[in-house]
Write an enzyme that holds these catalytic residues in place. Structure first.
Site, PDB file in Angstrom:
ATOM      1  N   LYS A 116     -12.677  45.782 -11.214  1.00 21.09           N
ATOM      2  CA  LYS A 116     -13.635  46.521 -10.483  1.00 21.09           C
ATOM      3  C   LYS A 116     -12.979  47.854  -9.609  1.00 21.09           C
ATOM      4  O   LYS A 116     -13.607  48.988  -9.540  1.00 21.09           O
ATOM      5  CB  LYS A 116     -14.713  45.827  -9.519  1.00 21.09           C
ATOM      6  N   GLU A 200     -17.921  46.798  -0.374  1.00 18.29           N
ATOM      7  CA  GLU A 200     -18.874  47.834  -0.616  1.00 18.29           C
ATOM      8  C   GLU A 200     -20.166  47.905   0.345  1.00 18.29           C
ATOM      9  O   GLU A 200     -20.511  46.853   0.793  1.00 18.29           O
ATOM     10  CB  GLU A 200     -19.752  47.631  -2.224  1.00 18.29           C
ATOM     11  N   HIS A 234     -27.914  36.951  -8.544  1.00 21.50           N
ATOM     12  CA  HIS A 234     -27.167  38.093  -9.080  1.00 21.50           C
ATOM     13  C   HIS A 234     -27.110  37.807 -10.692  1.00 21.50           C
ATOM     14  O   HIS A 234     -26.335  38.558 -11.213  1.00 21.50           O
ATOM     15  CB  HIS A 234     -25.772  38.090  -8.445  1.00 21.50           C
ATOM     16  N   GLU A 274     -23.203  50.006 -15.425  1.00 27.54           N
ATOM     17  CA  GLU A 274     -24.258  49.361 -14.406  1.00 27.54           C
ATOM     18  C   GLU A 274     -24.374  50.273 -13.152  1.00 27.54           C
ATOM     19  O   GLU A 274     -23.115  50.220 -12.645  1.00 27.54           O
ATOM     20  CB  GLU A 274     -23.742  48.052 -14.416  1.00 27.54           C
ATOM     21  N   GLU A 292     -20.335  49.010 -12.303  1.00 32.08           N
ATOM     22  CA  GLU A 292     -19.036  48.456 -13.058  1.00 32.08           C
ATOM     23  C   GLU A 292     -19.509  48.712 -14.567  1.00 32.08           C
ATOM     24  O   GLU A 292     -20.591  49.240 -14.873  1.00 32.08           O
ATOM     25  CB  GLU A 292     -18.861  46.863 -13.236  1.00 32.08           C
ATOM     26  N   ASN A 294     -19.653  47.132 -18.568  1.00 36.35           N
ATOM     27  CA  ASN A 294     -19.319  45.886 -19.445  1.00 36.35           C
ATOM     28  C   ASN A 294     -18.909  46.728 -20.782  1.00 36.35           C
ATOM     29  O   ASN A 294     -19.760  47.402 -21.424  1.00 36.35           O
ATOM     30  CB  ASN A 294     -20.472  45.320 -19.513  1.00 36.35           C
ATOM     31  N   ARG A 296     -18.927  45.823 -24.073  1.00 36.79           N
ATOM     32  CA  ARG A 296     -19.172  44.968 -25.064  1.00 36.79           C
ATOM     33  C   ARG A 296     -20.965  45.222 -25.301  1.00 36.79           C
ATOM     34  O   ARG A 296     -21.287  45.959 -24.583  1.00 36.79           O
ATOM     35  CB  ARG A 296     -19.136  43.632 -24.647  1.00 36.79           C
TER      36      ARG A 296
END
Ligand code: ADP
Ligand code: ADP
Ligand code: MG
Length: 646
Positions: A116, A200, A234, A274, A292, A294, A296
């Site tokens: 990240k 963050e 989450h 995201e 981030e 992903n 896939r």
């Protein structure tokens, strides 16, 4: 296009990929672990190759065995699905080195987005807004505390290698920082073998909105957004597309940022960017930030398919086979609204513990798309994610798609394991959710109401009456058995989840009965679709390892009562701590001879994505520790035995 591909996954996603391959005339090879020898994906594929034991590290994570299976069967490409090896760049290198095609992005793109901190730095350079914070290399606790101070509380500590919501801690005040940092690090070291973190700004009124992107290595497009704000700890629970309250301006800004991100790494294949969005004041173009990528296919891709009418797996195969992107941005359009709910075998009342079981019955209603990897008779095993299915609806408006979802969930029938169906149904009827007031805290705030056990009422009476009628197995046909039953009250008993249910049944005509349960009588009438009780439409009754009765949104499983059967649990007492679910023993906190107090943690069990502390039921002395660290255990396994009480 390929002639044959291998799918390096299992469950619903393997089945989903086989569906599209078949549609495109591509032959498929499944791989399977010993636990999956008779799984649905194995049956659906043209060929199947065993790759090892049930634990993922012995099968679905064995890259070399999977590549060998592809070479042996003449597959030209490997689709990784999601999870397992899908974001492992070393596997991509090995696939390529073996002369095969990896259906997904390059190893280099996966590496660029894998951590990240590095991903955020790269996105910043590409001009994509990132969450304000510190993602440098200095991991000194003092330095990180200083960074948190500079960012301003509340902050979020995140494992740079994180995923699945792990290694993440929200900190509201400086005094709590050091403890939170230590625990995030420990969790990260344990789960990812990398304890580095970033800090963050914690976004208030947070919404999770992600953009689906697609690249062919030269160009990239987006396929609109998905809102995944309905999360528990989450983790996504219900997803939808488009995002409620989305404006043209916001979509254009987020879409452009996502496409910029994909192009910055020469992305090929399906990916998701995201973003975290501050939703405190509606959706505003200056209030979304990259979290981030992903690299896939995402679990929730079906909602995007529903609103675009496109098949994302088809696009993955075409791009991997060397075709350019099938459509330009201006040819991709959005129609209606879609929802996806993740149906899990889990015990909501026990804190969402993953569950296992044999699915005595599994059926989905018409009017929804149900992506599943299991059928009636299949087992939800302790080895893998306990997801049973994804239930997807698509309608012309958000309100219509949501009421379709509520109805589809009500009419989904699962017997043989506990599920989160009631919880999903409650969410689908949550007034704030229906009004589009979504944020990632919604479930947490209303958890008590969303998980409340419905009060026993007329519906339960009707379910029980239907169950005893099914158990009574009354003779059918005009006046059949009426002489035997008519006018006389027969007692019929069944055993339900809360104990024995005894009822008096009196047949008043060949197709009419009075059922008396706990002092209340209801009238029942038998028609072609079965018994209808108290004027309700007949409930579905399934006889399979018990009697299962399904009413809209409710179900009841009973067994014919055997007065000689002993309660298996009786006698165990509080001496032995049993595993409430299957899982992995992460830590044993006690040794034989140690005195413990009621509530002390005895052992930590990891089940799927969470850790659970198992506590002493009473004060006592540990007589025996029956498990060791790292041991995989079944539900009901004895873990710790206390000395018998004096
Ligand atoms: P997504 O980000 O695609 O919505 P999640 O965040 O829920 O998925 O999943 C977290 C991680 O667990 C991801 O790496 C995902 O690929 C993996 N995962 C989720 N469900 C499964 C499953 N049924 N089998 C294997 N891996 C899974
Ligand atoms: P993972 O790799 O575990 O999926 P993410 O970075 O995608 O980690 O974050 C997971 C979830 O945590 C998000 O969907 C969101 O709900 C929450 N989250 C992440 N970053 C923030 C933030 N800065 N502020 C508020 N919530 C956040
Ligand atoms: Mg994420």
């Amino acid at each position: 296009m390929f002639d044959k591909i291998l799918i390096a996954n299992r469950g619903e996603i393997a089945c989903r990929i086989i569906d599209t391959a078949r549609k495109l005339g591509v032959a498929t090879v499944a791989v399977y672990s010993d636990a999956d020898a008779r799984a649905r994906h194995v049956q659906m594929a043209d060929q199947a190759v065993p790759i090892g034991g049930p634990a993922p590290r012995d099968s679905y994570l064995r890259g070399e065995a999977i590549i060998a299976a592809a070479l042996a069967t003449g597959a030209q490409a490997i689709h990784p699905g999601y999870g397992f090896l899908s974001e492992n760049p070393d596997f991509v290198d090995q696939v390529t080195a073996a002369g095969l095609v990896f259906i997904g992005p390059s190893a280099q793109a996966i590496r660029a987005m894998g951590l990240k901190d590095a991903a955020k730095a790269l996105m910043e350079q590409a001009g994509v807004p990132v969450v304000p914070g510190y993602h440098g290399t200095n991991q000194d606790p003092e330095h990180l505390a200083g960074a948190a101070e500079a960012i301003g509380y509340p902050v979020l500590i995140k494992a740079v290698a994180g995923g699945g919501g792990k290694g993440m801690r929200r900190v509201d005040a400086p005094a709590d920082f050091a403890t939170a940092l230590a625990s995030a690090r420990a969790e990260a070291a344990n789960a990812f073998g990398n304890e580095a973190v970033l800090i963050e700004k914690y976004i208030l009124s947070p919404r999770h909105i992600e953009m689906q992107v697609f690249g062919d290595g030269r160009d990239a497009v987006h396929l609109f957004e998905r809102d995944c704000s309905l999360q528990r700890r989450h983790q996504k629970v219900i997803e939808e597309a488009p995002a409620p309250g989305m404006t043209d301006g916001m979509r254009a800004a987020m879409g452009a940022a996502a496409v910029r991100a994909a192009k910055a790494i020469g992305y090929a294949g399906a990916g998701t960017i995201e973003f975290i969005v501050d939703g405190s004041d509606g959706l505003r173009e200056d209030r979304f930030w990259f979290m981030e990528m992903n690299t896939r296919l995402q679990v929730e891709h079906p909602v995007t398919e529903a609103i675009t009418g496109l098949d994302l797996v088809e696009w993955q195969l075409r791009v991997a086979a060397g075709e350019p992107l099938p459509l330009r941005q201006d040819q991709i359009s959005l129609t209606g609204h879609a929802f996806e709910a993740r149906l899990y075998a889990e015990d909501v009342a026990a804190g969402f513990l993953p569950a296992t079981g044999t699915l005595a019955h599994l059926a989905f209603p018409p009017g929804c798309r149900a992506d599943t990897g299991v059928r009636s008779g299949d087992v939800i095993s302790p080895w893998y994610d306990p997801m049973i299915a994804k239930v997807i609806t698509h309608g012309p408006t958000r309100a219509i798609a949501l009421s379709q979802l509520a109805r589809a969930l009500d009419e989904t029938h699962v017997a043989g394991t506990v599920t989160n169906l009631g919880f999903l149904s409650a969410l689908a009827r949550h007034p704030g959710f229906a009004a589009g007031q979504v944020d990632t805290g919604l479930i947490g705030r209303d958890l008590a109401a969303l998980t409340a056990v419905p009060v026993a009422g007329d519906m339960d009476l009707a379910l029980q009456a239907t169950a005893v009628l099914a158990a009574a197995d009354l003779p059918q046909g005009p006046l059949a058995g009426f002489a035997l039953w008519g006018g006389l009250a027969h007692t019929v008993a069944v055993t339900g989840p809360e104990g024995v249910i005894a009822a008096q049944i009196t047949l008043t005509a060949a197709d009419r009965a009075t059922v008396t349960l706990g002092g209340t009588s209801v009238q029942a009438h038998r028609g072609p679709a079965g018994w209808s009780v108290a004027g309700q439409p007949p409930f579905t009754v399934v006889l399979a390892g018990g009697i299962h009765v399904f009413a809209p949104g409710r179900s009841l499983t009973v067994q014919r009562h055997d007065p000689l059967a002993r309660d298996a649990a009786a006698g165990a007492g509080s001496d032995v701590t049993l595993a409430p679910m299957p899982g992995l023993v992460k830590a044993v906190a006690v040794v034989a001879g140690q005195a413990v107090a009621q509530g002390d943690a005895l052992c930590i069990l990891e089940a799927m994505k969470m850790e659970h502390a198992l506590r002493a039921a009473r004060d006592g002395v540990v007589a025996e520790v029956l498990v060791q660290n790292g041991q995989q255990i079944e539900a009901g396994a004895a873990l710790i035995r206390l000395e018998a009480e004096a």
